[in-house]
Design an enzyme around this catalytic site. Structure first.
Site, PDB file in Angstrom:
ATOM      1  N   ARG A   1       4.656  -5.592 -10.240  1.00 50.52           N
ATOM      2  CA  ARG A   1       4.961  -5.611  -8.802  1.00 50.52           C
ATOM      3  C   ARG A   1       4.089  -6.689  -8.179  1.00 50.52           C
ATOM      4  NH1 ARG A   1       2.964   0.520  -6.811  1.00 50.52           N
ATOM      5  NH2 ARG A   1       0.790  -0.095  -6.679  1.00 50.52           N
TER       6      ARG A   1
ATOM      7  N   LYS B   1      -4.124   5.937   1.401  1.00 48.87           N
ATOM      8  CA  LYS B   1      -2.846   5.454   1.928  1.00 48.87           C
ATOM      9  C   LYS B   1      -1.886   6.632   2.089  1.00 48.87           C
ATOM     10  CE  LYS B   1      -1.441   3.956  -2.678  1.00 48.87           C
ATOM     11  NZ  LYS B   1      -0.227   3.526  -3.275  1.00 48.87           N
TER      12      LYS B   1
ATOM     13  N   ARG C   1     -10.797   2.841  -7.878  1.00 47.85           N
ATOM     14  CA  ARG C   1      -9.885   3.116  -6.753  1.00 47.85           C
ATOM     15  C   ARG C   1      -9.147   4.443  -6.949  1.00 47.85           C
ATOM     16  NH1 ARG C   1      -7.579  -1.785  -8.155  1.00 47.85           N
ATOM     17  NH2 ARG C   1      -5.682  -0.616  -8.617  1.00 47.85           N
TER      18      ARG C   1
ATOM     19  N   HIS D   1      -3.757  -3.401 -11.293  1.00 46.63           N
ATOM     20  CA  HIS D   1      -3.332  -1.994 -11.227  1.00 46.63           C
ATOM     21  C   HIS D   1      -2.662  -1.601 -12.542  1.00 46.63           C
ATOM     22  CE1 HIS D   1      -2.484   1.692  -9.173  1.00 46.63           C
ATOM     23  NE2 HIS D   1      -1.182   1.553  -9.200  1.00 46.63           N
TER      24      HIS D   1
ATOM     25  N   TYR E   1      24.218  27.057   2.823  1.00 44.71           N
ATOM     26  CA  TYR E   1      25.351  26.126   2.791  1.00 44.71           C
ATOM     27  C   TYR E   1      26.012  26.078   1.416  1.00 44.71           C
ATOM     28  CZ  TYR E   1      23.612  24.025   7.155  1.00 44.71           C
ATOM     29  OH  TYR E   1      23.212  23.792   8.446  1.00 44.71           O
TER      30      TYR E   1
ATOM     31  N   CYS F   1      17.749  24.329   3.653  1.00 46.59           N
ATOM     32  CA  CYS F   1      18.377  23.707   4.841  1.00 46.59           C
ATOM     33  C   CYS F   1      17.351  22.786   5.517  1.00 46.59           C
ATOM     34  CB  CYS F   1      18.817  24.772   5.828  1.00 46.59           C
ATOM     35  SG  CYS F   1      19.793  26.095   5.108  1.00 46.59           S
ATOM     36  N   MET F   2      17.745  22.178   6.618  1.00 47.78           N
ATOM     37  CA  MET F   2      16.831  21.253   7.293  1.00 47.78           C
ATOM     38  C   MET F   2      15.571  21.977   7.803  1.00 47.78           C
ATOM     39  SD  MET F   2      17.522  18.747  10.526  1.00 47.78           S
ATOM     40  CE  MET F   2      18.910  17.878   9.865  1.00 47.78           C
ATOM     41  N   ASP F   3      15.770  23.181   8.344  1.00 47.71           N
ATOM     42  CA  ASP F   3      14.643  23.864   8.988  1.00 47.71           C
ATOM     43  C   ASP F   3      14.380  25.267   8.455  1.00 47.71           C
ATOM     44  OD1 ASP F   3      14.780  21.707  11.016  1.00 47.71           O
ATOM     45  OD2 ASP F   3      16.660  22.723  11.500  1.00 47.71           O
TER      46      ASP F   3
HETATM   47  C1  LIG Z   1      -3.044  -0.201  -5.871  1.00 44.99           C
HETATM   48  C2  LIG Z   1      -3.399   1.229  -6.068  1.00 44.99           C
HETATM   49  N1  LIG Z   1      -4.646   1.549  -6.426  1.00 44.99           N
HETATM   50  C3  LIG Z   1      -5.032   2.835  -6.620  1.00 44.99           C
HETATM   51  C4  LIG Z   1      -4.135   3.867  -6.471  1.00 44.99           C
HETATM   52  C5  LIG Z   1      -4.602   5.288  -6.715  1.00 44.99           C
HETATM   53  O1  LIG Z   1      -3.949   5.845  -7.812  1.00 44.99           O
HETATM   54  P1  LIG Z   1      -4.195   7.389  -8.195  1.00 44.99           P
HETATM   55  O2  LIG Z   1      -3.681   8.165  -7.046  1.00 44.99           O
HETATM   56  O3  LIG Z   1      -3.394   7.590  -9.439  1.00 44.99           O
HETATM   57  O4  LIG Z   1      -5.653   7.554  -8.388  1.00 44.99           O
HETATM   58  C6  LIG Z   1      -2.815   3.581  -6.133  1.00 44.99           C
HETATM   59  C7  LIG Z   1      -1.850   4.688  -5.997  1.00 44.99           C
HETATM   60  O5  LIG Z   1      -0.683   4.618  -5.994  1.00 44.99           O
HETATM   61  C8  LIG Z   1      -2.432   2.232  -5.905  1.00 44.99           C
HETATM   62  O6  LIG Z   1      -1.172   1.904  -5.586  1.00 44.99           O
END
Ligand SMILES: Cc1ncc(COP(=O)(O)O)c(C=O)c1O
Length: 380
Positions: A139, A41, A224, A168, A268, A315-317
């Site tokens: 969550r 992700k 995961r 999780h 700045y 700065c920005m850039d």
């Molecule tokens: C639902 C879920 N599973 C797995 C992971 C992977 O976690 P990690 O990067 O600590 O291995 C994340 C990461 O944020 C997550 O949100």
């Protein structure tokens, strides 16, 4: 040889050989009987989801985890064939895209489950889904005490197929594991309750990187990992348990170098004044590249294998560094922001400390303006 892009010299090098190595460390930790869903992700934690997922699929990754449906669609566009689970919530109005792209939704609400079932029946299709259990993260997901209200819903499903159940961890990077242990126990209770009602999903998963490395009882039938695939340790305590290789190096070059008198203010807001005659380098990158403004007067970069401090506000850039103490520093010198140069290393964890954040945010903040370039250290 690592290819050097033309033009503005601010870029990330992504070492696909290191990625393969890290994936194999996950495999070794979990053994052959456990599947690996690689978390890609947020553009594969800033590394570029397409190339990362293609490499991991080639290396044997069984599935991929994304946050949004759009991220899943991008994986299909680059040719990823493996299952893709959308982890951060599903919106029924995206049902057609879900079907077209053969993506798997994570379901957290009975209402969404009912809605999805109606849609799947109306299209005469069967859709696999994973059920998310909130064992203590607070969550998305249903809380274990709600299991009895879910069971009748599961019994009514015809078009939807329960393929996975997952949860999780909220915190398991530290040495203290009692909260994580409690989460695993609660998850086990939910699984037993589902089992006694006749629901045995083939994919049961809970372990993120820290769980993969240090908590074998959380491996279940799939893990995961995200962070460890990118070569970053979930915590310093785990260094002895697994050897990982950082995948990303972030570099630029000195755009301009100038000698300024003592008392000159830099950037700045005059937050930095030179205490001596100084050699100040300007770097072609800034917070619009994801180089945090909190690194102002706190961060450090590598030039000629030595550490040079950020001076004044980012700065920005553009960003300024003090290279007065670096012998022979020249305009055009390579500057390492993240990664290794000579014997020195700046890790994502170290940069995160300077910016009051975590390595995840450092990596995912590197903006789209910074080109990612891929290579394999094996070929060097
Ligand atoms: C639902 C879920 N599973 C797995 C992971 C992977 O976690 P990690 O990067 O600590 O291995 C994340 C990461 O944020 C997550 O949100």
């Amino acid at each position: 040889m690592t290819p050097v892009p033309k033009g503005r010299p601010t870029f990330c090098f992504i070492d696909l050989e290191a990625l393969r190595w890290n994936y194999q460390q996950v495999r070794k930790k979990v053994g052959p009987g456990v599947k690996v869903l690689s978390v890609v992700k947020a553009n594969a934690y800033g590394h570029g989801a397409g190339e990362i997922a293609k490499t991991l699929e080639d290396e044997g990754s069984d599935a991929f985890g994304v946050a949004t449906l759009e991220e899943g669609i991008n994986l299909r566009k680059v040719g990823i064939k493996s299952p893709v689970l959308a982890l951060a919530g599903f919106y029924p109005e995206q049902f057609d895209e879900l079907l077209q792209n053969k993506l798997t939704p994570a379901i957290c609400e009975p209402e969404v489950l009912r809605h999805l079932e109606r849609l799947a029946r109306s299209r005469n299709v069967s859709v696999k889904f994973h059920l998310k259990v909130d064992t203590g993260m607070g969550r998305i997901g249903f809380i274990p005490s709600e299991i009895d209200s879910w069971l009748p819903e599961l019994g009514k499903l015809k078009a939807l197929k329960l393929e996975g159940v997952y949860s999780h961890f909220s915190e398991m990077e530290g040495v203290e594991r009692s909260y994580s242990q409690k989460q695993v126990e609660l998850f086990g209770q939910v699984l037993r309750r589902l089992h006694s009602a006749g629901y045995d999903a083939p994919l049961i998963h809970m372990a993120k990187s820290a769980g993969v490395i240090a908590f074998p009882s959380s491996h279940f039938t799939m893990v995961r990992p995200g962070l460890m695939l990118y070569g970053i340790q979930p915590s310093p305590e785990m260094v002895k348990q697994v050897t990982l290789r950082p995948v990303l190096t972030w570099k630029t070059c000195i755009l301009q170098l100038k000698r300024v008198p003592k008392g000159s203010s830099i950037s700045y807001g005059q937050t930095f004044k030179t205490g001596r005659e100084s050699l100040i380098g300007t770097l072609p990158l800034g917070y619009a590249d994801g180089y945090h403004r909190l690194l102002s007067n706190r961060g450090v970069v590598l030039v000629r294998g030595k550490r040079a401090p950020i001076v004044g506000r980012v700065c920005m850039d553009l960003t300024m560094i003090d290279v007065t103490d670096i012998r022979d520093a020249k305009q055009g010198d390579e500057v390492v922001l993240l990664g290794k140069q000579g014997r020195e290393i700046i890790s994502a964890d170290e940069m995160a400390l300077w910016a009051d954040t975590i390595s995840y945010e450092i990596l995912t903040s590197i903006s789209a303006r910074v080109p990612r370039t891929y290579y394999s250290s094996k070929e060097e």
